[in-house]
Design a protein around this motif. Structure first.
Motif: not given
Lengths: 521, 176
Positions: A123-125, A128, A131-133, A198-199, A201, B95-100, B132-135
Motif C-alpha cells: 500500500x505505502x511506498x 516516500x 514525505x509529510x504524512x 498503490x500510486x 492509494x 496522493x502521497x505516492x504520486x507527489x514525486x 490519510x493517503x492524500x498529500x
C-alpha cells in the motif's frame, strides 16, 4: 439449503471451531484459533469454495485483530473463516490467490503473519517515507521499510541469463491511470512481469471510519469512477442488511437499470480500447462515439454521466418518470442496432482476429488458481457471475444468460464483453417493459446493531466486488473493507503477459482493463 | 457495415456556435473567434497526469477524443511525453505516492508551460481531502503552480477543452 460438499468441509474443520450462520446475508461464520486458519481455509477450498477476499479489522478487545477469509460456495452463500488474535499463520503458502490480501493486511493492520512468502509493502511506498504524512490513526502501522530494511522496493526477476529489466510508469504515454510495471525480458518474450500499484492509494477504507452510512455514497463513488453505481449498490446492500431495510421493488429495478447501463458504457471503452491497441481505428472511433452517446443518455435519464448520486440508503434518491423511461428505451434500441454493426465490422477483419487471438492466454486452471472474477474468469470458461450465483435485488427474478468463452485470450475477453453489453441491453428493455410501481425509497431507516457485520456483493463491470461493513453506534461505520474485482484480477495480468512480447502488453492490459484506483483504494 | 459506409453516414461531430444551448460551448466559440492562440498557433500539446482521481476525469479526457467532441479540431492533442507538452492536465487529489511523479513530470516540461487542475479533487481536494493517503489537502497547487482550475465531479469533455484553451491563451499573453 447447504451443499453436501460444504457439509463435508465443515466436518473436516478443526475440532474446536465454532460454526454460526447469519441468515440476513446468508453467511456462515466459522470461528477458529489463529493456528487453525490455514487448515480451515484449505478445507473450504478443497470442498469447492472459491477464495473471494480476506479482511482484517480491529477486534472488540484491545490490541487484537479479527481476520475474515471469505469463500464463495457455489450458489450457497458465503463462508467466512474468522479468527481473533495478534499473530497469525499465513494461508498464501498453500492458497496462492490470497497473497496480495495477506500482504495488504500485514501492512495496514497490526496483525503479524508468520510464514508470509512476500513481505514487501503493497500500500505505502518506502521511498516516500520522508514525505509529510498525516496524523496516522492506524497506530499499528509498521515502519515503511521493505523486507531488507531499506527505503526501496525490490523487484525480483527470474535470474535467467542475459535478462534485463524494462521499467514502465507510473506516468504512462496514453490517457490512463498511474501504475508501475517491471518487465523482465531476455530477447522479445517476457519472462516475468511485476505490477507495483498503490500510486492512487487515497485511504478510502480508513477514511470511512466514523462516517454516517447515508453520507458515504459520494466517497464510495470515488473508489472507481466507471464503477460508481456498482460500488454504491454493493455498499448499500451491506448497509441495508445491517439496518434491516426492505428496499422497495421499484428502487431495485431502477438499480438494475443503473448497473446494466454502467456495464454497457464501461465495456464500450474496453472494446474500443482493444480495437485501438491493435491499430484498427475505424471500429475504435465507432465504439468511442457510441460510448459518448451512452454517457449523454446517462445524463438525460439519470442526471449524471457517471450515474452518480442516484443510489441511496434504502433505495434511490430520485424516481424515474415516464418520459425518462421512454428516453432510455429509445437509447437502448439505438444501441442494440449499432453494436451489431460494429461487431460485424470488427469481426470481419482478419488483422484484428490475428492480433487478438491467443494474446494474453490465461488457462482455466490458472484462472481458478488465481480465483479470478468477472469477464477475465468468464473468458476462461469459469462461471462466476454474482448476478447469477448470488442474485441480489431485482436480479432474483431475472433469467440471465451468462456470457462465457473458453479460449482465455484477448479475443475471448473481447467476445465476453461484447456479449455482456448485448445481454445488458436485453435486460434493460425487458425490465422497463414492466416497471413495478410504488415508492422509490424506504421511508424509515432503522438503526443497525453496533458491532454487527455484513457483506455486500455486486457484479461490477470488471467483476464481482465484495465489501465488509461493520456498524458502529447510530448508523455510523466502524469498519469498511473493500475488495474490488481489479484487486483480485491484477495478478492474472502478471500471468497473462508471460511468453508474450512487450509490444502486446497494452492489448492484453486493455483486454482486462482493470482499474488502478479501484485496486489501490 | 464496412469502412466506406461510415463515410456516407454524415458527421457525428457536434457543431460549435455562439448560439448553442450549452454555456460551455458558447464560451469556447467566443474564445475561438478571438485572435489566434499564439505562440502555439492553435496547436496545444497536452500531457495528462492522473495524480489520484477515481479514473473519472481520465475517462472524460479519453472522451475528448470521441468523434462528437473531437478535441483535435481545437488544436488540442495529447502527447506521450511531458517533454513534448505545453500544458499539463492534472486530476487529483494528489496522493502521497504520486507527489514525486507529479513533480518530476512538471520539471520535465519545457518553458513556457501551464498547468490545468481538472476536477474537484485537483482544485480543492474534493471529498477525499482529509483521507490519510492524500498529500496535505490534495490540491494540485500545493505541489506545482497551476494556471487554470476546471471544477466538476468530473468536468465534462467540453469543460476540459475550455480549460485547456484558456491555459493556451494565458501562455500566449505571457509571450507578449
Amino acid at each position: 439449503m447447504i451443499a453436501k460438499n460444504f457439509l463435508q468441509a465443515l466436518e473436516g474443520m478443526p475440532k474446536r471451531s465454532r460454526i454460526s450462520a447469519n441468515s440476513a446475508d446468508a453467511t456462515t461464520w466459522i470461528d477458529v484459533t489463529p493456528e487453525e486458519v490455514p487448515a480451515a481455509c484449505m478445507a473450504l477450498a478443497n470442498a469447492g469454495g472459491i477464495f473471494d477476499s480476506a479482511f482484517a479489522y480491529p477486534a472488540a478487545s484491545r490490541a487484537q485483530w479479527a481476520l475474515a477469509y471469505v469463500f464463495r460456495l457455489e450458489s450457497r452463500g458465503l463462508a467466512a473463516v474468522r479468527s481473533r488474535g495478534k499473530s497469525f499463520h499465513s494461508v498464501s503458502a498453500s492458497l496462492s490467490a490470497a497473497i496480495w490480501d495477506e500482504r495488504k493486511m500485514h501492512e495496514i493492520s497490526g496483525a503479524e503473519f508468520s510464514g508470509l512468502p512476500d513481505v514487501r509493502p503493497i500500500v505505502s511506498h518506502p521511498e516516500n517515507a520522508a514525505i509529510e504524512q498525516k496524523n496516522r490513526a492506524q497506530k499499528h502501522a509498521k515502519p515503511l521499510k521493505n523486507g531488507n530494511g531499506e527505503n526501496t522496493y525490490p523487484f525480483v526477476g527470474t535470474g535467467e541469463e542475459g535478462e534485463f529489466e524494462v521499467a514502465v510508469g507510473p506516468v504512462h504515454a496514453g490517457i490512463i491511470e498511474p501504475g508501475h510495471f517491471r518487465f523482465f525480458v531476455s530477447g522479445e518474450g517476457v519472462n516475468k512481469m511485476e505490477a507495483r500499484l498503490s500510486y492512487m492509494h487515497r485511504g478510502i477504507e480508513g477514511f470511512a471510519k466514523g462516517k454516517k452510512m447515508e453520507d458515504m455514497f459520494p466517497i464510495i463513488e470515488q473508489i472507481s469512477g466507471d464503477e460508481s453505481a456498482s460500488n454504491s449498490v454493493a455498499f448499500a446492500q451491506a448497509a441495508e442488511s445491517l439496518c434491516g431495510i426492505q428496499v422497495p421493488q421499484r428502487a431495485q429495478t431502477i438499480r438494475l437499470l443503473l448497473l446494466e447501463e454502467e456495464r454497457i458504457y464501461s465495456h464500450l471503452a474496453d472494446l474500443g480500447g482493444i480495437a485501438t491497441d491493435v491499430g484498427f481505428a475505424a471500429p475504435a472511433s465507432q465504439f468511442l462515439a457510441l460510448r459518448e452517446r451512452m454517457m449523454r443518455l446517462n445524463e438525460k435519464c439519470f442526471g449524471n454521466r457517471f450515474l452518480r448520486d442516484v443510489v441511496a440508503l434504502g433505495g434511490t434518491h430520485r424516481d424515474m418518470p415516464r418520459e425518462k423511461i421512454s428516453e432510455l428505451r429509445s437509447g437502448i434500441e439505438f444501441f442494440s442496432k449499432a453494436i451489431l454493426e460494429i461487431e460485424n465490422l470488427t469481426m470481419s477483419s482478419s488483422t484484428f482476429l490475428d492480433r487478438a487471438f491467443s494474446a494474453g492466454w490465461v488457462s482455466a486452471k490458472s484462472a481458478s488458481r488465481f480465483c479470478l472474477v468477472g469477464p477475465g474468469a468468464r473468458a476462461s470458461g469459469i462461471s462466476c457471475d454474482t448476478r447469477k450465483h448470488f442474485p441480489y435485488g431485482a436480479y432474483a427474478h431475472v433469467a440471465l444468460n451468462e456470457a462465457l468463452a473458453t479460449d482465455g485470450d484477448a479475443l475471448a475477453r473481447f467476445m465476453v464483453k461484447l456479449n455482456e453489453t448485448k445481454e445488458s441491453a436485453r435486460l434493460i428493455s425487458e425490465e422497463i417493459a414492466h416497471m413495478p410501481s410504488g415508492p422509490f425509497c424506504a421511508h424509515e431507516i432503522p438503526n443497525a446493531k453496533a458491532g454487527s457485520i455484513s457483506f455486500g456483493m455486486c457484479e461490477a463491470p470488471r467483476g464481482g466486488c465484495t465489501m465488509l461493513l461493520q456498524a458502529g453506534k447510530h448508523n455510523t461505520i466502524q469498519n469498511l473493507s473493500v475488495r474490488t474485482a481489479s484487486f483480485r484480477n491484477w495478478r492474472a495480468l502478471e500471468k497473462a503477459i508471460l511468453k508474450n512480447i512487450i509490444a502486446d502488453f497494452q492489448l492484453i492490459n486493455k483486454s482486462f482493463n482493470l482499474s488502478y484506483a479501484g485496486a489501490d483504494l | 457495415m464496412n469502412e466506406l459506409d461510415i463515410l456516407l453516414r454524415g458527421r457525428k461531430t457536434d457543431s460549435i456556435s455562439s448560439a448553442s444551448e450549452s454555456a460551455t460551448i458558447r464560451e469556447i466559440a467566443t474564445l475561438l473567434q478571438k485572435r489566434p492562440l499564439s505562440p502555439f498557433a492553435r496547436s496545444i500539446c497536452v500531457r495528462m497526469v492522473d495524480a489520484g482521481s477515481s479514473n473519472d476525469v481520465e475517462i472524460e479526457e479519453g472522451l475528448m477524443n470521441s468523434p462528437q467532441v473531437d478535441c483535435e479540431r481545437f488544436g488540442i492533442h495529447f502527447v506521450a511525453s511531458p517533454r513534448h507538452a505545453d500544458v499539463l492536465l492534472v486530476s487529483g487529489p494528489v496522493t502521497i505516492n504520486m507527489k514525486l511523479a507529479l513533480e518530476k513530470t512538471y520539471a520535465a516540461m519545457p518553458y513556457p508551460k501551464a498547468v490545468v487542475a481538472a476536477g474537484d479533487g485537483a482544485c480543492s481536494g474534493g471529498v477525499l481531502s482529509d483521507a490519510l493517503g492524500v498529500y496535505k489537502s490534495g490540491r494540485v497547487d500545493e505541489v506545482i503552480p497551476i494556471s487554470v482550475k476546471v471544477p466538476g465531479n468530473p468536468p465534462t469533455p467540453y469543460e476540459l477543452v475550455l480549460g485547456i484553451l484558456k491555459a493556451g491563451e494565458m501562455l500566449s499573453r505571457q509571450k507578449d
